[in-house]
Design an enzyme around this catalytic site. Sequence first.
Site, PDB file in Angstrom:
ATOM      1  N   HIS A 159      -3.750 -17.248  -5.172  1.00  0.00           N
ATOM      2  CA  HIS A 159      -4.658 -16.464  -4.323  1.00  0.00           C
ATOM      3  C   HIS A 159      -5.936 -17.219  -3.957  1.00  0.00           C
ATOM      4  CE1 HIS A 159      -6.301 -16.215  -8.275  1.00  0.00           C
ATOM      5  NE2 HIS A 159      -7.370 -15.608  -7.831  1.00  0.00           N
ATOM      6  N   ASP A 160      -6.133 -18.411  -4.518  1.00  0.00           N
ATOM      7  CA  ASP A 160      -7.324 -19.208  -4.213  1.00  0.00           C
ATOM      8  C   ASP A 160      -7.002 -20.413  -3.333  1.00  0.00           C
ATOM      9  OD1 ASP A 160      -8.966 -17.610  -5.833  1.00  0.00           O
ATOM     10  OD2 ASP A 160      -8.555 -18.826  -7.616  1.00  0.00           O
ATOM     11  N   ASN A 190      -0.301   4.545  -0.160  1.00  0.00           N
ATOM     12  CA  ASN A 190      -0.890   5.807   0.297  1.00  0.00           C
ATOM     13  C   ASN A 190      -1.632   5.704   1.631  1.00  0.00           C
ATOM     14  OD1 ASN A 190      -3.014   4.307  -0.563  1.00  0.00           O
ATOM     15  ND2 ASN A 190      -3.940   5.888  -1.861  1.00  0.00           N
ATOM     16  N   ASP A 212      -4.615 -10.471 -15.769  1.00  0.00           N
ATOM     17  CA  ASP A 212      -5.675 -11.440 -15.533  1.00  0.00           C
ATOM     18  C   ASP A 212      -6.830 -11.060 -16.458  1.00  0.00           C
ATOM     19  OD1 ASP A 212      -7.223 -13.438 -14.150  1.00  0.00           O
ATOM     20  OD2 ASP A 212      -6.010 -13.012 -12.374  1.00  0.00           O
ATOM     21  N   ASP A 232      -1.782  -1.281  -3.834  1.00  0.00           N
ATOM     22  CA  ASP A 232      -2.103  -0.521  -5.050  1.00  0.00           C
ATOM     23  C   ASP A 232      -0.959  -0.605  -6.062  1.00  0.00           C
ATOM     24  OD1 ASP A 232      -0.193   1.361  -3.972  1.00  0.00           O
ATOM     25  OD2 ASP A 232      -1.825   2.087  -2.673  1.00  0.00           O
ATOM     26  N   ASP A 253      -4.110   3.889   2.754  1.00  0.00           N
ATOM     27  CA  ASP A 253      -5.550   3.597   2.919  1.00  0.00           C
ATOM     28  C   ASP A 253      -5.793   2.131   3.298  1.00  0.00           C
ATOM     29  OD1 ASP A 253      -5.033   2.304   0.560  1.00  0.00           O
ATOM     30  OD2 ASP A 253      -6.624   3.278  -0.596  1.00  0.00           O
ATOM     31  N   ASP A 259      -8.984 -16.298 -16.505  1.00  0.00           N
ATOM     32  CA  ASP A 259      -9.808 -16.752 -15.390  1.00  0.00           C
ATOM     33  C   ASP A 259     -10.873 -17.753 -15.843  1.00  0.00           C
ATOM     34  OD1 ASP A 259     -10.389 -16.075 -12.500  1.00  0.00           O
ATOM     35  OD2 ASP A 259     -12.366 -15.656 -13.353  1.00  0.00           O
ATOM     36  N   GLU A 284      -6.807 -20.714 -16.702  1.00  0.00           N
ATOM     37  CA  GLU A 284      -7.231 -21.377 -15.471  1.00  0.00           C
ATOM     38  C   GLU A 284      -8.339 -22.337 -15.875  1.00  0.00           C
ATOM     39  OE1 GLU A 284      -9.064 -20.565 -11.029  1.00  0.00           O
ATOM     40  OE2 GLU A 284      -9.811 -19.524 -12.775  1.00  0.00           O
ATOM     41  N   ASP A 343       0.846  -1.192   0.000  1.00  0.00           N
ATOM     42  CA  ASP A 343       0.000   0.000   0.000  1.00  0.00           C
ATOM     43  C   ASP A 343       0.882   1.244   0.000  1.00  0.00           C
ATOM     44  OD1 ASP A 343      -1.913   1.944   0.396  1.00  0.00           O
ATOM     45  OD2 ASP A 343      -2.117   1.530   2.551  1.00  0.00           O
TER      46      ASP A 343
HETATM   47  C1  GLC Z   1     -11.093 -17.794 -10.476  1.00  0.00           C
HETATM   48  C2  GLC Z   1     -10.286 -16.852  -9.642  1.00  0.00           C
HETATM   49  C3  GLC Z   1     -10.995 -16.643  -8.347  1.00  0.00           C
HETATM   50  C4  GLC Z   1     -12.341 -16.026  -8.647  1.00  0.00           C
HETATM   51  C5  GLC Z   1     -13.127 -16.852  -9.647  1.00  0.00           C
HETATM   52  C6  GLC Z   1     -14.254 -16.063 -10.230  1.00  0.00           C
HETATM   53  O1  GLC Z   1     -11.172 -19.050  -9.925  1.00  0.00           O
HETATM   54  O2  GLC Z   1      -8.985 -17.319  -9.491  1.00  0.00           O
HETATM   55  O3  GLC Z   1     -10.269 -15.841  -7.452  1.00  0.00           O
HETATM   56  O4  GLC Z   1     -13.078 -15.887  -7.469  1.00  0.00           O
HETATM   57  O5  GLC Z   1     -12.353 -17.274 -10.723  1.00  0.00           O
HETATM   58  O6  GLC Z   1     -13.775 -15.056 -11.054  1.00  0.00           O
HETATM   59 CA    CA Z   2      -3.505   2.112  -1.224  1.00  0.00          CA
END
Ligand code: GLC
Ligand code: CA
Length: 557
Positions: free
Chosen positions: A333-334, A25, A100, A31, A27, A201, A257, A23
């Site tokens: 991230h999942d 700034n 993405d 970013d 908040d 995605d 994905e 981050d």
């Molecule tokens: C993919 C992404 C996930 C998202 C889902 C819907 O699996 O990696 O984070 O919630 O698609 O877009």
């Molecule tokens: Ca920020």
Amino acid sequence: MNEKKAWWKEAVIYQIYPRSFADSNGDGIGDIPGITAHLPYLKDLGIDVIWLSPVYKSPNDDNGYDISDYRDIMDEFGTMADFDEMLAKAHQLGLKIVMDLVVNHTSDEHAWFVESRKSKDNPYRDYYIWKEGKNGGAPNNWQSAFSGSAWELDDATGMYYLHCFSKKQADLNWENPKVRDEVFDMMTWWCDKGIDGFRMDVISMISKDPAYPDGEVKDGIYGDFGPYVCNGPHVHEYLQEMNRRVLSRYDIMTVGEAVGVTIDEAKKYASNDGKELNMVFHFEHVDVDATSTPVLGKWGYEHPHLRPFREILNKWQLELEGIAWGSLYLDNHDQPRAVSRFGNDAPEWRVLSAKMLGTLIHMMKGTPYVYQGEELGMTNMVFRSKEDFRDIEEINAYRQYVEEHHMISSEEMLRCFSAVARDNARTPMQWDDSENAGFTTGTPWIPVNPNYTTINAKAAVNDPDSVFHYYQKLIRLRHENPIIVYGTFRPLLLESETVYAYERILDDQRLIVACNWTDQPQPCPVFDGTDAPDLISNYETHVAGQLQPYEARVVLV
Ligand code: GLC
Ligand code: CA
């Protein structure tokens, strides 16, 4: 060597989840300027490509995976000028940036959907999937990936729209050629800006079974849409069209994905003939710990045994050989944090087991992905109450299973979340031991993992024995040794319950890799008779015929 060379086969990718990275700034939200400021750190790690989770305009129902404008930047992340500056600085450093691409669905606040829902004859109506209800309810029994029905009744026209994810993520209708034109134009626009590729995605979900049949009911409430939305009848046709009209015109990389992908399907998506994508992510090895308990579904967990895990990865290595290119990952991230899930995050084993897992993945054939913080051995979080989690998937599952249907206690659900929830990966990047881990000077949008005082980038960069330096070496070795990129994979020690061993072969070279999955010494004869020095290992000395706890060792002969 019979494999065709390509830069994306030789690259190591680093995934950034911008909201949780840095981050700039105060908040409390990561970013784009925060990313720009840390590019030298990534250069130092040695990666080649950054995959940026979505930074487009979004109301953030699913942290940016719900896009309301594909050609603008999310207010909280900065401006298009900030983006351009980041891209230019990355390129100056020799780093590429992959975006993405979330085009299975848009936000319900996207202009197309705002129009689409207005009336049955609106020009945008067919951009989305609208159906009449059945027997006073939804068109079928599908459950959305985020709990509840996958259909939402819209008052304006009394019809239902499909949302495979949250109700603020309406599925686009890819059968409509106008939708494809719009998506391909938008992709072209980003390519012309100079980006270096797309991570697509849930791209395996863009073509649905036109019959929209009910799915198998597993948790007693809703049906499973998997077989009817994954790898649908036109998905390869659409991707080939995308390839002809956009991808083939640029020197970019693509990774899909591919939820629900089988090896046979992957051979089509990522075929060496280059007609669709460069590679796909499959999920078999990260689904290995999901129990079959119907109530828990993905929320079930048990420490993964080596055998099923190894069988899956070996099968993908062997079957794609010479036919399609693969991707290599344990974290994103999942997913929960790999060291907590597959390794051991107890203080005495964390560093050793994180290095072991890194070795296992980085010495395989395919393009490796590192998720932010993985290179530090960042761990899972402990979720103690409803206030601790932020992810819509967790919020909805908690409501459905704990509050509405009383199928599981709050304590048990929180235990599941602490083991497998996506928020484990989304706690802020741990930069140093100052307040909030140096992630923000404000209040972070999601709590920082309290272990930041010991696990952080500053400490890791200053410690030659850290997971960071080990990853740096793994990445460098890949760049220096074609055998790690192009060598053929051959499994070893298939009878072992505890050691993952394999070799890679290229011309007259042989790379031997062995990893101990456990906290006990284990027999391992694969290095017997060689006195070649280690290419890399997480131990300085070895015991003949054995691997020490979580030992990983790689030798080139
Ligand atoms: C993919 C992404 C996930 C998202 C889902 C819907 O699996 O990696 O984070 O919630 O698609 O877009
Ligand atoms: Ca920020």
